[in-house]
Design a protein around this motif. Structure first.
Motif, PDB file in Angstrom:
ATOM      1  N   UNK A 106     -10.392  -9.664  -9.996  1.00 36.22           N
ATOM      2  CA  UNK A 106     -11.203  -9.047  -8.948  1.00 36.22           C
ATOM      3  C   UNK A 106     -10.346  -8.700  -7.735  1.00 36.22           C
ATOM      4  N   UNK A 107      -9.386  -9.546  -7.417  1.00 31.49           N
ATOM      5  CA  UNK A 107      -8.499  -9.286  -6.293  1.00 31.49           C
ATOM      6  C   UNK A 107      -7.669  -8.023  -6.544  1.00 31.49           C
ATOM      7  N   UNK A 108      -7.200  -7.866  -7.778  1.00 26.98           N
ATOM      8  CA  UNK A 108      -6.423  -6.671  -8.129  1.00 26.98           C
ATOM      9  C   UNK A 108      -7.297  -5.414  -8.026  1.00 26.98           C
ATOM     10  N   UNK A 109      -8.526  -5.510  -8.485  1.00 27.33           N
ATOM     11  CA  UNK A 109      -9.435  -4.363  -8.394  1.00 27.33           C
ATOM     12  C   UNK A 109      -9.687  -4.000  -6.940  1.00 27.33           C
ATOM     13  N   UNK A 110      -9.957  -4.998  -6.115  1.00 25.41           N
ATOM     14  CA  UNK A 110     -10.191  -4.734  -4.700  1.00 25.41           C
ATOM     15  C   UNK A 110      -8.963  -4.109  -4.048  1.00 25.41           C
ATOM     16  N   UNK A 111      -7.785  -4.590  -4.384  1.00 25.30           N
ATOM     17  CA  UNK A 111      -6.552  -4.006  -3.827  1.00 25.30           C
ATOM     18  C   UNK A 111      -6.424  -2.549  -4.237  1.00 25.30           C
ATOM     19  N   UNK A 137      -7.388   3.464  -1.538  1.00 23.45           N
ATOM     20  CA  UNK A 137      -8.010   4.741  -1.144  1.00 23.45           C
ATOM     21  C   UNK A 137      -8.590   4.684   0.262  1.00 23.45           C
ATOM     22  N   UNK A 138      -8.594   3.502   0.848  1.00 17.65           N
ATOM     23  CA  UNK A 138      -9.074   3.301   2.226  1.00 17.65           C
ATOM     24  C   UNK A 138      -7.913   2.920   3.131  1.00 17.65           C
ATOM     25  N   UNK A 139      -6.747   3.398   2.797  1.00 11.20           N
ATOM     26  CA  UNK A 139      -5.563   3.088   3.590  1.00 11.20           C
ATOM     27  C   UNK A 139      -5.201   1.616   3.568  1.00 11.20           C
ATOM     28  N   UNK A 140      -5.589   0.923   2.497  1.00 16.60           N
ATOM     29  CA  UNK A 140      -5.291  -0.495   2.369  1.00 16.60           C
ATOM     30  C   UNK A 140      -6.292  -1.408   3.059  1.00 16.60           C
ATOM     31  N   UNK A 188     -13.159  -1.142   2.179  1.00 10.65           N
ATOM     32  CA  UNK A 188     -13.391  -0.914   0.751  1.00 10.65           C
ATOM     33  C   UNK A 188     -14.531  -1.786   0.245  1.00 10.65           C
ATOM     34  N   UNK A 189     -14.526  -3.061   0.598  1.00 11.78           N
ATOM     35  CA  UNK A 189     -15.570  -3.975   0.144  1.00 11.78           C
ATOM     36  C   UNK A 189     -16.935  -3.582   0.703  1.00 11.78           C
ATOM     37  N   UNK A 190     -16.984  -3.203   1.965  1.00 14.27           N
ATOM     38  CA  UNK A 190     -18.248  -2.764   2.571  1.00 14.27           C
ATOM     39  C   UNK A 190     -18.791  -1.547   1.832  1.00 14.27           C
ATOM     40  N   UNK A 191     -17.910  -0.595   1.505  1.00 14.16           N
ATOM     41  CA  UNK A 191     -18.343   0.601   0.798  1.00 14.16           C
ATOM     42  C   UNK A 191     -18.827   0.260  -0.613  1.00 14.16           C
ATOM     43  N   UNK A 192     -18.146  -0.661  -1.281  1.00 15.76           N
ATOM     44  CA  UNK A 192     -18.570  -1.104  -2.616  1.00 15.76           C
ATOM     45  C   UNK A 192     -19.969  -1.703  -2.556  1.00 15.76           C
ATOM     46  N   UNK A 193     -20.230  -2.523  -1.546  1.00 17.38           N
ATOM     47  CA  UNK A 193     -21.543  -3.153  -1.418  1.00 17.38           C
ATOM     48  C   UNK A 193     -22.640  -2.129  -1.142  1.00 17.38           C
ATOM     49  N   UNK A 194     -22.331  -1.134  -0.322  1.00 20.12           N
ATOM     50  CA  UNK A 194     -23.315  -0.079  -0.059  1.00 20.12           C
ATOM     51  C   UNK A 194     -23.581   0.732  -1.324  1.00 20.12           C
TER      52      UNK A 194
END
Length: 84
Positions: free
Chosen positions: A12-17, A22-25, A30-36
């Protein structure tokens, strides 16, 4: 803004990275956008299930009836038929 400590398994950490790239790191963004996006997908699935509830119920009943009558295909047979 809320701060939370989140523990991820290595995959999961690798996926989030990867997504964060795409969000400039920015892993937080990224996590907020995934949750939305998850919330939007859940709402869409609910709408689809509601719109097709009669057909889904019919398919479920047919499947359960067939299973009760001994008409079913094992997973092993499905794999064999599809050369998996």
């Amino acid at each position: 803004m809320t701060t939370r400590e989140i523990h991820l398994d290595p995959d999961a950490d690798q996926i989030l990275s990867s997504v964060a790239a795409t969000y400039g790191g920015d892993r937080d963004l990224a996590l907020a956008d995934i949750l939305h996006a998850h919330q939007s997908v859940e709402a869409l699935l609910h709408q689809l299930e509601f719109a097709h509830s009669d057909e889904l119920a019919r398919q479920k009943e047919k499947s359960e009836r067939g299973f009760a009558e001994g008409r079913f295909t094992t997973w092993e047979e499905v794999k064999r038929r599809n050369r998996l």
